[in-house]
Write an enzyme that holds these catalytic residues in place. Sequence first.
Site: not given
Ligand SMILES: Cc1cc2nc3c(=O)[nH]c(=O)nc-3n(C[C@H](O)[C@H](O)[C@H](O)COP(=O)(O)OP(=O)(O)OC[C@H]3O[C@@H](n4cnc5c(N)ncnc54)[C@H](O)[C@@H]3O)c2cc1C
Length: 465
Positions: A41-42, A182, A184-185, A310, A444
């Site tokens: 994922g992300i 936040g 990310i920024g 998310d 310590h």
């Molecule tokens: C720049 C950045 C930095 C971050 N840093 C942190 C951090 O340091 N610590 C932290 O805890 N969080 C961080 N986050 C947030 C974190 O990435 C997310 O909270 C996390 O990835 C959410 O997980 P998820 O499984 O809900 O979704 P995602 O990781 O978004 O995964 C969802 C997956 O679903 C897939 N998908 C979507 N729709 C479909 C579909 N219709 N069919 C099949 N597949 C699909 C997508 O391709 C994706 O791979 C960061 C985010 C960003 C953008």
Amino acid sequence: MAAKSFDLIVIGAGPGGYVAAIRAAQLGLNVVIVEREHMGGICLNWGCIPTKAMLRSSEVFHLMERAKDFGLKAEKISYDLDAVVKRSRGVAGQLSSGIGHLMKKNKITTIMGEATLPAKGKVSVKTDKGTEELTAKNIVLATGARARELPGLEADGDLVWTYKHALTPKRMPKKLLVIGSGAIGIEFASFYNTLGCDTTVVEVMDRILPVEDEEISKFAKKQFEKQGMKILEKTMVKQLDRGKGKVTAHIEAKGKVEKLEFDTVISAVGIVGNVENLGLEELGVKIDRTHVVVDEYCRTGVDGLFAIGDIAGAPWLAHKASHEGVMVAELIAGKNDVHPVRPESIAGCTYCHPQVASVGFTEAKAKELGYKIKVGRFPFIGNGKAIALGEPEGMVKTVFDEKTGELLGAHMIGAEVTELIQGYVVGRTLETTEEDLMNTVFPHPTLSEMMHESVLDAYGRAIHF
Ligand SMILES: Cc1cc2nc3c(=O)[nH]c(=O)nc-3n(C[C@H](O)[C@H](O)[C@H](O)COP(=O)(O)OP(=O)(O)OC[C@H]3O[C@@H](n4cnc5c(N)ncnc54)[C@H](O)[C@@H]3O)c2cc1C
């Protein structure tokens, strides 16, 4: 072709989905996971992991610039941006492919394709080779989120970037505007500023890192300004005029609009859930401002359909997604000792320099909730390890319920606090009191001693300050 039947279909292989799939497989369920783009994922590909790899490069760069402080010599310090990005992409790729192996190891069927839900208990997957139909009594939606785009401030990948562009820069910005302070920024602002880019952060709220305790936000602002960053609070970017190699930002504060020029803008104004084109409305799933409405067990209200991570709303953190994944897998497998995830016990970490980490209520929130509180503070300057590390800037703040001694919140800024915070998280899970923490022996010399001292300070007993 007949539909393939499973016990559980997971849509999305981010930290929510892949963890749900593994836990369900451990509990004996026949699981299929559907992913349209990248395993992990992300988080693994464009979020948590590649940003930390980039920030590690800027941290090492910063330390090299300070080599003299440690009795070392480093001359003509510079960087190779392509190599920094290559390393970050390599780290992301390594971890993403590891998820594929974990799926195989746990005998989870993986289908690469785009999923939709044509009816209750049914999933249709469009793959390179055609469409696959799947059925299951239970479905977990874990489709995650993407960058929010504000009208007029949309990313173009050239002058205006989202986090994806900011993770794969083709050039080093000279004058950067970051919209949104936040996590990310601020992480991107910290990375680019450390590598020498003239960086301005604009925040519409009255302080940066607005979810953090007010004292921490103020401390962070001071540190960032010392590093040369410009911070504009209670300020809004109204418009971006894109020219050749430059952007003119119309920035409004106190009713006045000022025009400032930049060569790059990073838009970090939040995220929106991937709720579209799945067929959710037709199934009767409730959606509130791009997020699926769920109860404390991540149930959507449609029988057998769960939403985690998310897509199910704040806090938008990978560990929250994973924990929800475990919870729904156990619920589906029929375990009867399943506990809902408590948002106030989920730590938030920002890996800027200095780092920020917190869990539980801020001082203001605790007061707003009617608690009579005791507050402890301990500065990094009073800690031997912090001085030895050459990291004397920072503080640890703790908030206790005066009546019961319950640890209500902990807020930290300084070196390695993202590693330290888990100590307090465990404390909160165990419903620890001030007495338990005061009676705990901290090794310590460690930075963790400040966690002890902050608790002692709340009760007028700090030793080293
Ligand atoms: C720049 C950045 C930095 C971050 N840093 C942190 C951090 O340091 N610590 C932290 O805890 N969080 C961080 N986050 C947030 C974190 O990435 C997310 O909270 C996390 O990835 C959410 O997980 P998820 O499984 O809900 O979704 P995602 O990781 O978004 O995964 C969802 C997956 O679903 C897939 N998908 C979507 N729709 C479909 C579909 N219709 N069919 C099949 N597949 C699909 C997508 O391709 C994706 O791979 C960061 C985010 C960003 C953008």
